[in-house]
Scaffold this active site. Structure first.
Site, short mmCIF file in Angstrom:
data_model
loop_
_atom_site.label_atom_id
_atom_site.label_comp_id
_atom_site.label_asym_id
_atom_site.label_seq_id
_atom_site.Cartn_x
_atom_site.Cartn_y
_atom_site.Cartn_z
N CYS A 64 48.09 37.86 35.28
CA CYS A 64 47.00 36.89 35.33
C CYS A 64 46.57 36.46 33.92
CB CYS A 64 45.82 37.51 36.08
SG CYS A 64 44.31 36.53 36.00
N TRP A 97 45.50 41.63 45.84
CA TRP A 97 45.96 42.49 44.75
C TRP A 97 46.03 43.94 45.22
CZ3 TRP A 97 47.99 39.99 40.87
CH2 TRP A 97 47.44 38.80 40.40
N VAL A 131 38.38 37.71 45.57
CA VAL A 131 38.62 39.00 44.91
C VAL A 131 39.58 38.75 43.76
CG1 VAL A 131 39.58 41.31 45.19
CG2 VAL A 131 38.14 40.32 47.00
N THR A 132 39.08 38.81 42.53
CA THR A 132 39.85 38.39 41.37
C THR A 132 39.85 39.46 40.28
OG1 THR A 132 37.89 37.34 40.37
CG2 THR A 132 39.27 35.96 41.81
N GLU A 148 33.98 37.88 35.24
CA GLU A 148 34.25 36.58 34.63
C GLU A 148 34.88 36.81 33.25
OE1 GLU A 148 35.00 33.26 33.15
OE2 GLU A 148 34.31 33.26 35.24
N SER A 149 36.14 36.42 33.11
CA SER A 149 36.90 36.76 31.91
C SER A 149 36.29 36.18 30.64
CB SER A 149 38.34 36.27 32.04
OG SER A 149 38.41 34.85 32.07
N TYR A 195 46.77 24.92 36.94
CA TYR A 195 46.55 25.24 38.34
C TYR A 195 46.23 23.98 39.15
CZ TYR A 195 46.52 30.20 37.17
OH TYR A 195 46.88 31.46 36.75
#
Length: 316
Positions: A64, A97, A131-132, A148-149, A195
């Site tokens: 990812c 995942w 779900v990330t 949140e990246s 994306y």
């Protein structure tokens, strides 16, 4: 892709939800507390939790690009000992995942769950949402601090500086306005733009996304007259772009139909990617096998055979 509905996993949702015009719609992150040096509130008043060694855990996918950002900053800041990592496998199946070794995961030594959605249900028993990865997990309170990246990399940038992190500020005060402006365009048209092109379900949505993507890549190539995108130092603007560049030729060019040009056709951007990959610890965060396996085997709507291509050869 599936999601949680009132804390229960359901697989009755599309891999990539789109609107009525065929445009890909990315879900908002649901956990937004903030890790700070002393537990003070975050920059916008978010609930703060104090940084400490052996308290937090990072859940990621090596495939990812959003999770990859956090691994790059973790490596550059020297946080490996203070912030251990658990990796999900690259293939997203009916349960999303998975930590199972059979699917390339490492297992979950912290909570002993088999799938990431179980971790989310622990943190939010009534949660409804995607779900990330990445997930910043608080082992002491057994909850998700943040998923949140873009926020996690800012926390890692400064929160651990009093407990042994390497020096280095990737979001310096004097460059923040310029970094924010670059990030805004790069997120909308490049990070998320690939994306939007790949998951578009109408020609119009695809055309809009792919042309905006390459307009921004052209703009970035012209902008990159020195080594870095903003100022004369590595910043989060470079890091946030880097994880998309790594995946561009191996995945986005073919799988997502982003094929007007390749990264190798942008010599300055390619050199930027190679420069970041050569920094201490960064190469260890790149796993092209997992990257290609994830995209080509998880997105059955785009690649129904699940065949993973052999190439291309890239310098990472």
């Amino acid at each position: 892709m599936g999601m949680l509905q009132n804390g229960v996993w359901t697989n009755d949702t599309p891999v990539a939800p789109t609107d009525a015009s065929g445009n890909f719609q990315r879900a908002e992150s649901g956990f937004r507390d903030w890790l700070t040096r002393d537990g003070a509130p975050g920059p916008d008043g978010q609930t703060g939790v104090p940084a400490a060694a052996d308290r937090y855990h990072l859940y990621v996918s090596l495939a990812c690009p959003w999770a990859h950002r956090t691994l790059v900053v973790r490596a550059l800041k020297g946080l490996e000992a203070m912030l251990p990592v658990t990796v999900v496998g690259p293939v997203m199946g009916a349960q999303g995942w998975s930590f199972a070794g059979a699917f390339g995961g490492t297992g979950d030594p912290v909570n002993g769950v088999d799938h990431l959605h179980q971790l989310y249900a622990m943190a939010g028993p009534d949660m409804t949402g995607k779900v990330t990865v990445p997930v910043l997990w608080d082992m002491q309170e057994r909850r998700i601090v943040n998923n949140e990246s873009s926020e996690i990399i800012r926390m890692l940038n400064t929160a651990f500086d009093d407990v042994g992190a390497r020096p280095g500020d990737f979001y310096p005060a004097e460059l923040r306005d310029e970094i924010d402006a670059v990030n805004e365009r790069v997120y909308a048209t490049v990070n998320n733009g690939v994306y939007r092109a790949g998951f578009a379900t109408t020609q119009g949505a695809y055309d809009e996304a792919v042309h905006a993507l390459f307009a921004s890549l052209d703009w970035l190539e012209d902008r990159l007259t020195g080594e870095w995108l903003v100022g004369e130092r590595l910043t989060e603007a470079d890091i946030r772009l880097f994880t998309t560049l790594v995946r561009f030729d191996p995945v986005y060019h073919g799988h997502f139909k982003c094929n007007i040009r390749r990264l190798v056709d942008y010599p300055r951007l390619r050199a930027l990617a190679e420069r970041i990959a050569a920094l201490p610890g960064v190469a260890d965060t790149i796993d092209l096998d997992q990257i290609k396996t994830h995209y080509y085997r998880s997105h059955k709507d785009i690649n129904p055979t699940g065949i993973v291509p052999a190439g291309p050869a890239v310098p990472f």
